[in-house]
Design a protein around this motif. Structure first.
Motif, PDB file in Angstrom:
ATOM      1  N   LEU A  34       5.108   1.620   5.090  1.00 40.61           N
ATOM      2  CA  LEU A  34       5.327   0.190   5.305  1.00 40.61           C
ATOM      3  C   LEU A  34       4.000  -0.511   5.604  1.00 40.61           C
ATOM      4  O   LEU A  34       3.714  -1.572   5.052  1.00 40.61           O
ATOM      5  CB  LEU A  34       6.321  -0.022   6.449  1.00 40.61           C
ATOM      6  N   ALA A  35       3.187   0.088   6.450  1.00 39.62           N
ATOM      7  CA  ALA A  35       1.878  -0.489   6.769  1.00 39.62           C
ATOM      8  C   ALA A  35       0.983  -0.544   5.535  1.00 39.62           C
ATOM      9  O   ALA A  35       0.230  -1.506   5.357  1.00 39.62           O
ATOM     10  CB  ALA A  35       1.215   0.320   7.886  1.00 39.62           C
ATOM     11  N   ILE A  36       1.077   0.467   4.668  1.00 39.55           N
ATOM     12  CA  ILE A  36       0.297   0.470   3.420  1.00 39.55           C
ATOM     13  C   ILE A  36       0.684  -0.718   2.553  1.00 39.55           C
ATOM     14  O   ILE A  36      -0.170  -1.410   2.011  1.00 39.55           O
ATOM     15  CB  ILE A  36       0.482   1.816   2.671  1.00 39.55           C
ATOM     16  N   LYS A  37       1.991  -0.965   2.443  1.00 37.88           N
ATOM     17  CA  LYS A  37       2.469  -2.096   1.631  1.00 37.88           C
ATOM     18  C   LYS A  37       2.023  -3.433   2.196  1.00 37.88           C
ATOM     19  O   LYS A  37       1.772  -4.378   1.456  1.00 37.88           O
ATOM     20  CB  LYS A  37       3.999  -2.064   1.524  1.00 37.88           C
ATOM     21  N   GLN A  38       1.912  -3.523   3.513  1.00 39.01           N
ATOM     22  CA  GLN A  38       1.575  -4.791   4.160  1.00 39.01           C
ATOM     23  C   GLN A  38       0.076  -5.005   4.321  1.00 39.01           C
ATOM     24  O   GLN A  38      -0.356  -6.125   4.578  1.00 39.01           O
ATOM     25  CB  GLN A  38       2.256  -4.866   5.535  1.00 39.01           C
ATOM     26  N   SER A  39      -0.697  -3.959   4.155  1.00 43.42           N
ATOM     27  CA  SER A  39      -2.135  -4.053   4.411  1.00 43.42           C
ATOM     28  C   SER A  39      -2.888  -4.633   3.222  1.00 43.42           C
ATOM     29  O   SER A  39      -2.559  -4.361   2.070  1.00 43.42           O
ATOM     30  CB  SER A  39      -2.688  -2.659   4.717  1.00 43.42           C
ATOM     31  N   GLY A  40      -3.906  -5.400   3.528  1.00 34.50           N
ATOM     32  CA  GLY A  40      -4.789  -5.896   2.478  1.00 34.50           C
ATOM     33  C   GLY A  40      -5.770  -4.828   2.001  1.00 34.50           C
ATOM     34  O   GLY A  40      -6.290  -4.908   0.897  1.00 34.50           O
ATOM     35  N   ASP A  41      -6.034  -3.842   2.840  1.00 33.35           N
ATOM     36  CA  ASP A  41      -6.959  -2.757   2.501  1.00 33.35           C
ATOM     37  C   ASP A  41      -6.467  -1.453   3.133  1.00 33.35           C
ATOM     38  O   ASP A  41      -7.061  -0.956   4.097  1.00 33.35           O
ATOM     39  CB  ASP A  41      -8.372  -3.090   2.991  1.00 33.35           C
ATOM     40  N   PRO A  42      -5.382  -0.887   2.587  1.00 40.05           N
ATOM     41  CA  PRO A  42      -4.824   0.315   3.207  1.00 40.05           C
ATOM     42  C   PRO A  42      -5.773   1.511   3.146  1.00 40.05           C
ATOM     43  O   PRO A  42      -5.768   2.349   4.052  1.00 40.05           O
ATOM     44  CB  PRO A  42      -3.544   0.578   2.415  1.00 40.05           C
ATOM     45  N   ASP A  43      -6.577   1.577   2.114  1.00 44.02           N
ATOM     46  CA  ASP A  43      -7.532   2.675   1.991  1.00 44.02           C
ATOM     47  C   ASP A  43      -8.607   2.547   3.065  1.00 44.02           C
ATOM     48  O   ASP A  43      -8.900   3.498   3.790  1.00 44.02           O
ATOM     49  CB  ASP A  43      -8.146   2.663   0.590  1.00 44.02           C
ATOM     50  N   GLY A  44      -9.174   1.372   3.186  1.00 46.97           N
ATOM     51  CA  GLY A  44     -10.213   1.128   4.180  1.00 46.97           C
ATOM     52  C   GLY A  44      -9.713   1.289   5.607  1.00 46.97           C
ATOM     53  O   GLY A  44     -10.473   1.676   6.501  1.00 46.97           O
ATOM     54  N   ALA A  45      -8.449   1.006   5.833  1.00 48.67           N
ATOM     55  CA  ALA A  45      -7.860   1.138   7.163  1.00 48.67           C
ATOM     56  C   ALA A  45      -7.471   2.579   7.485  1.00 48.67           C
ATOM     57  O   ALA A  45      -7.002   2.864   8.585  1.00 48.67           O
ATOM     58  CB  ALA A  45      -6.641   0.226   7.283  1.00 48.67           C
ATOM     59  N   ASP A  49      -5.100   7.869   3.811  1.00 46.08           N
ATOM     60  CA  ASP A  49      -5.498   9.211   4.257  1.00 46.08           C
ATOM     61  C   ASP A  49      -4.482   9.778   5.238  1.00 46.08           C
ATOM     62  O   ASP A  49      -4.154  10.966   5.186  1.00 46.08           O
ATOM     63  CB  ASP A  49      -6.879   9.175   4.913  1.00 46.08           C
ATOM     64  N   SER A  50      -3.989   8.935   6.132  1.00 45.92           N
ATOM     65  CA  SER A  50      -2.994   9.392   7.108  1.00 45.92           C
ATOM     66  C   SER A  50      -1.706   9.828   6.414  1.00 45.92           C
ATOM     67  O   SER A  50      -1.143  10.880   6.734  1.00 45.92           O
ATOM     68  CB  SER A  50      -2.689   8.287   8.118  1.00 45.92           C
ATOM     69  N   ALA A  51      -1.239   9.034   5.467  1.00 45.45           N
ATOM     70  CA  ALA A  51      -0.026   9.390   4.726  1.00 45.45           C
ATOM     71  C   ALA A  51      -0.235  10.696   3.957  1.00 45.45           C
ATOM     72  O   ALA A  51       0.644  11.572   3.958  1.00 45.45           O
ATOM     73  CB  ALA A  51       0.375   8.261   3.778  1.00 45.45           C
TER      74      ALA A  51
END
Length: 193
Positions: A34-45, A49-51
């Motif tokens: 869910l956080a990945i979908k909502q993030s503007g930069d899920p990779d940078g955040a 990697d966590s998933a």
């Protein structure tokens, strides 16, 4: 641990433990997705990697179940990992999970090998990557991509693999009991559903 079969029913403690383990991993994975979908930069955040970390560990837990089950009933790895259900004509769900687990456990060693002069992957490393590439490219977030392919568009939840693993177990017993006859359930399932 051993599975105990009563006719067509099972007392399968290992599967119960695997299901619990995967649900625990999902309790981290679902909010991450869910956080990945909502993030503007899920990779940078670091969200991707966590998933990937939780998914890779889920494949390892499932691999342990597959290995304990097949060895517990006396089926060799080659036969067990060719047992239905299938994700393609050439790859079973069990083989895909096994490849995902091996990838997760050994990828750092493989990257180390590839980083050396004349570094070249051989043997099981090549076989693992070839199996993964049947259904998804070997790229960033390989375990996540593999899980997404196995689940055919459903949400990325490791526990959604359990019905296919259970079907594999049932088919493995049928294979052993029928000495490999073609009575296996869903022999050519293209995607898990």
């Amino acid at each position: 641990m051993a599975n105990i079969r009563f006719g067509s029913s099972f007392a399968d403690r290992d599967l119960s433990l695997l299901r619990r383990h995967l649900h625990l991993l999902d309790s981290e994975l679902v909010p991450l997705c869910l956080a990945i979908k909502q993030s503007g930069d899920p990779d940078g955040a670091g969200l991707c990697d966590s998933a990937e970390y939780f998914i890779g560990n889920g494949f390892v837990a499932a691999q342990r179940y597959l290995t304990a089950t097949r060895s517990g009933i006396g089926v060799c790895a080659a036969d067990a990992f060719s047992c239905a259900p299938m994700v393609s004509a050439d790859l079973s769900v069990a083989a895909a999970i096994n490849a995902g687990a091996n990838y997760w456990k050994h990828m750092e060693e493989w990257f180390e090998t590839l980083g050396k002069p004349a570094g070249e992957l051989k043997g099981q490393a090549i076989k693992t990557l070839q199996q993964i590439e049947i259904i998804t490219p070997w790229a960033d977030y390989t375990c996540s991509n593999l899980l997404a392919s196995l689940l055919g568009g459903r949400s990325l939840e490791l526990s959604l693999l359990v019905p296919a693993i259970e079907l594999w177990r049932d088919n493995l017993y049928a294979m052993r009991d029928n000495s490999g006859s073609n009575s296996l359930q869903n022999r050519h399932v293209v995607l898990l559903s």
